[in-house]
Design a protein around this motif. Structure first.
Motif, PDB file in Angstrom:
ATOM      1  N   ILE A 136      35.425  27.729  31.195  1.00 15.68           N
ATOM      2  CA  ILE A 136      36.715  28.421  31.125  1.00 15.68           C
ATOM      3  C   ILE A 136      36.552  29.891  31.482  1.00 15.68           C
ATOM      4  O   ILE A 136      37.344  30.454  32.253  1.00 15.68           O
ATOM      5  N   LEU A 137      35.518  30.509  30.938  1.00 15.62           N
ATOM      6  CA  LEU A 137      35.315  31.928  31.213  1.00 15.62           C
ATOM      7  C   LEU A 137      34.883  32.149  32.662  1.00 15.62           C
ATOM      8  O   LEU A 137      35.349  33.088  33.329  1.00 15.62           O
ATOM      9  N   GLY A 138      33.990  31.311  33.178  1.00  9.56           N
ATOM     10  CA  GLY A 138      33.509  31.474  34.543  1.00  9.56           C
ATOM     11  C   GLY A 138      34.564  31.175  35.597  1.00  9.56           C
ATOM     12  O   GLY A 138      34.434  31.612  36.749  1.00  9.56           O
ATOM     13  N   ALA A 139      35.608  30.445  35.220  1.00 13.96           N
ATOM     14  CA  ALA A 139      36.649  30.111  36.192  1.00 13.96           C
ATOM     15  C   ALA A 139      37.580  31.285  36.469  1.00 13.96           C
ATOM     16  O   ALA A 139      38.323  31.269  37.457  1.00 13.96           O
ATOM     17  N   SER A 140      37.560  32.297  35.626  1.00 14.79           N
ATOM     18  CA  SER A 140      38.429  33.451  35.808  1.00 14.79           C
ATOM     19  C   SER A 140      37.642  34.567  36.492  1.00 14.79           C
ATOM     20  O   SER A 140      36.765  35.195  35.885  1.00 14.79           O
ATOM     21  N   GLY A 141      37.955  34.805  37.748  1.00 14.99           N
ATOM     22  CA  GLY A 141      37.260  35.853  38.483  1.00 14.99           C
ATOM     23  C   GLY A 141      37.531  37.232  37.906  1.00 14.99           C
ATOM     24  O   GLY A 141      36.637  38.094  37.868  1.00 14.99           O
ATOM     25  N   LEU A 142      38.755  37.462  37.427  1.00 14.11           N
ATOM     26  CA  LEU A 142      39.097  38.759  36.859  1.00 14.11           C
ATOM     27  C   LEU A 142      38.293  39.018  35.578  1.00 14.11           C
ATOM     28  O   LEU A 142      37.772  40.116  35.372  1.00 14.11           O
ATOM     29  N   MET A 143      38.196  37.990  34.726  1.00 12.78           N
ATOM     30  CA  MET A 143      37.463  38.163  33.473  1.00 12.78           C
ATOM     31  C   MET A 143      35.984  38.409  33.733  1.00 12.78           C
ATOM     32  O   MET A 143      35.350  39.251  33.083  1.00 12.78           O
ATOM     33  N   VAL A 144      35.418  37.682  34.693  1.00 13.47           N
ATOM     34  CA  VAL A 144      34.003  37.880  35.042  1.00 13.47           C
ATOM     35  C   VAL A 144      33.778  39.300  35.541  1.00 13.47           C
ATOM     36  O   VAL A 144      32.807  39.977  35.155  1.00 13.47           O
ATOM     37  N   MET A 145      34.667  39.793  36.386  1.00 16.49           N
ATOM     38  CA  MET A 145      34.508  41.138  36.931  1.00 16.49           C
ATOM     39  C   MET A 145      34.646  42.197  35.829  1.00 16.49           C
ATOM     40  O   MET A 145      33.866  43.151  35.751  1.00 16.49           O
ATOM     41  N   VAL A 146      35.627  42.028  34.933  1.00 15.85           N
ATOM     42  CA  VAL A 146      35.829  43.000  33.851  1.00 15.85           C
ATOM     43  C   VAL A 146      34.625  43.043  32.923  1.00 15.85           C
ATOM     44  O   VAL A 146      34.142  44.126  32.554  1.00 15.85           O
ATOM     45  N   LEU A 147      34.114  41.886  32.551  1.00 15.03           N
ATOM     46  CA  LEU A 147      32.960  41.845  31.650  1.00 15.03           C
ATOM     47  C   LEU A 147      31.708  42.397  32.326  1.00 15.03           C
ATOM     48  O   LEU A 147      30.891  43.065  31.683  1.00 15.03           O
ATOM     49  N   THR A 148      31.547  42.123  33.600  1.00 13.60           N
ATOM     50  CA  THR A 148      30.369  42.619  34.315  1.00 13.60           C
ATOM     51  C   THR A 148      30.382  44.134  34.407  1.00 13.60           C
ATOM     52  O   THR A 148      29.403  44.805  34.063  1.00 13.60           O
ATOM     53  N   TYR A 149      31.490  44.681  34.888  1.00 13.29           N
ATOM     54  CA  TYR A 149      31.587  46.136  34.990  1.00 13.29           C
ATOM     55  C   TYR A 149      31.596  46.800  33.608  1.00 13.29           C
ATOM     56  O   TYR A 149      31.015  47.876  33.412  1.00 13.29           O
ATOM     57  N   GLY A 150      32.273  46.162  32.654  1.00 13.00           N
ATOM     58  CA  GLY A 150      32.331  46.728  31.315  1.00 13.00           C
ATOM     59  C   GLY A 150      30.960  46.824  30.668  1.00 13.00           C
ATOM     60  O   GLY A 150      30.655  47.807  29.966  1.00 13.00           O
ATOM     61  N   THR A 151      30.111  45.826  30.898  1.00  9.84           N
ATOM     62  CA  THR A 151      28.755  45.865  30.344  1.00  9.84           C
ATOM     63  C   THR A 151      27.974  47.056  30.883  1.00  9.84           C
ATOM     64  O   THR A 151      27.309  47.783  30.128  1.00  9.84           O
ATOM     65  N   VAL A 152      28.062  47.272  32.176  1.00 11.26           N
ATOM     66  CA  VAL A 152      27.333  48.388  32.783  1.00 11.26           C
ATOM     67  C   VAL A 152      27.879  49.727  32.282  1.00 11.26           C
ATOM     68  O   VAL A 152      27.108  50.636  31.922  1.00 11.26           O
TER      69      VAL A 152
END
Length: 457
Positions: free
Chosen positions: A319-335
């Motif tokens: 479910i989480l991996g299917a959302s491109g927006l969520m993946v991008m937000v979490l990736t950038y947010g982590t950095v």
């Protein structure tokens, strides 16, 4: 237009003129020298951050305790005689990198079981704060021995536990929320009533038993090839004798004050090192991520979410991996969070917000990627930055919940006002609320029984 001048009194009172006064200035007031004196007094008069160091102690001890319990059925394959990285290979590696491990003293299965159980028990004792000075050293020895036996079995969380196990030996991490603090508070109440302190037999017995072990290990070359570990262990063992002698024959003397000052300096310096270590971990992790192309395009989180090894809950990962927006937000947010955190220490409110975000991030890693012990280790390390007011409130809430739970059980209801009931374990020092990160006016005296800088508790 002429402004009339005020009437001058017949006997005017002397007006202050600032620097014209030549009298002696109060000690430690104003100027660079005064600020330096106040700072020196602050770091020597008390062990700062008692609640933070207690949370770090409990967190890392619990992390390794739960890890050892989970791997109990697989201990022989991971670190014991059935490990693919067998004893001869481990011996060659430790001879080359001069690492320390008591598991390299012999390849006996009985010895391995004894070391594993001792490490597990020391982690449990450190978590509850029983004889913290002794068990912190035993915990360090156990952690180094188990991890250096099979270094390829660890991850980033194990590296943090490895470092913190060494640092905890040098801290007075049992000032609050520990059995040592309860014993110290009980002795303080006995002293207020004019009674002698409770006789301590366990401490001297542990000192006598561990002395020959340390001497034998030193003579047989079983403490690794480094110089710092034998030096540290011998200093701890000898200082334990000094503490015992001074507390017995000169408890209110200048040598006792000097020992307190040295212990406080060591604790505060180590606490600063722990903070710097956490900042370094996040800074290096963030800046290395920036250099990766997957982190730059915002897709780095997608790949571990689609690996079976890191998917304890496949449906949730999908479910989480299917959302491109969520993946991008979490990736950038982590950095962003990892790079920015060291710079937010200068602003308490922003630091607290990012601290909550990072704790939630590690909780998400434990849930989504199946790395609970890595997350527990990092959350325990983050706890060194938690505000004291929050920790005092948390301790009070926990104490209230425990009392309510016990009051519902027949025969276990606590007796209010019972003599010897410590307030340290209930979330506040014995002499008032925490101020400036440490306890009340008598706290440095009580710390003699709950620190972590000598061998005997």
């Amino acid at each position: 237009m002429t402004i009339p001048s005020p009437q001058t009194p017949r006997n005017p009172a002397p007006q202050p003129t600032g620097p014209r006064s030549t009298g002696p200035r109060p000690h430690g007031s104003g100027g660079p020298g005064g600020g330096l004196a106040r700072g020196l007094q602050r770091v020597t008069a008390a062990a700062l951050g008692p609640y933070q160091s207690a949370v770090v102690r409990i967190g890392f001890a619990a992390t390794y305790l739960f890890f050892l319990l989970r791997e109990l059925p697989h201990r022989h394959e991971l670190y014991g005689p059935d490990s693919p990285w067998h004893w001869d290979l481990a011996r060659q590696l430790t001879d080359g990198n001069e690492a320390f491990s008591v598991l390299m003293w012999t390849d006996s299965t009985v010895w391995f079981e004894a070391v594993y159980v001792l490490t597990l028990l020391s982690a449990a004792a450190l978590m509850v704060g029983w004889r913290t000075r002794t068990v912190s050293v035993l915990f360090m020895v156990g952690v180094l021995s188990v991890q250096n036996r099979s270094i390829f079995m660890g991850d980033g969380g194990d590296n943090v536990v490895h470092l913190m196990a060494i640092y905890l030996v040098l801290t007075r991490c049992a000032q609050v929320w520990s059995l040592d603090a309860r014993r110290a508070a009980r002795n303080a109440q006995r002293a207020a009533e004019g009674l002698p302190p409770l006789r301590d037999i366990v401490g001297p017995v542990l000192w006598v038993l561990l002395g020959p072990v340390l001497a034998t290990a030193t003579l047989m070359g079983g403490l690794g090839g480094t110089w710092w570990l034998p030096t540290l262990l011998w200093i701890l063992w000898l200082s334990a004798a000094a503490w015992w002698a001074v507390n017995r024959w000169a408890p209110r003397s200048e040598p006792r004050t000097l020992l307190d000052v040295l212990a406080n300096l060591t604790h505060n310096a180590t606490l600063a090192v722990i903070m710097a270590e956490v900042c370094l971990i996040y800074a290096t992790a963030g800046w290395y991520k920036i250099q990766g192309s997957r982190w730059q395009d915002g897709t780095a989180l997608y790949y571990p979410l689609n690996l079976d090894y890191f998917a304890p809950w496949p449906a949730l990962s999908d479910i989480l991996g299917a959302s491109g927006l969520m993946v991008m937000v979490l990736t950038y947010g982590t950095v962003i969070v990892q790079v920015a955190f060291p710079f937010t220490l200068f602003n308490r409110r922003v630091k607290n917000v990012l601290l909550v975000v990072m704790i939630c991030e590690h909780a998400g890693i434990a849930l989504l990627l199946g790395l609970p012990f890595f997350s527990m280790a990092m959350i325990a390390a983050d706890a060194v930055f938690l505000p004291t007011a929050f920790l005092v409130w948390l301790g009070t809430r926990a104490t209230t919940g425990r009392r309510r739970l016990l009051s519902r059980l027949p025969g276990l209801s606590p007796t209010p006002g019972k003599p010897g009931t410590p307030t340290h374990a209930e979330g506040r020092p014995a002499d008032g609320p925490a101020q400036g990160g440490h306890g009340g006016r008598d706290e440095p005296r009580l710390q003699g029984g709950g620190g972590g800088h000598t061998l005997v508790g």
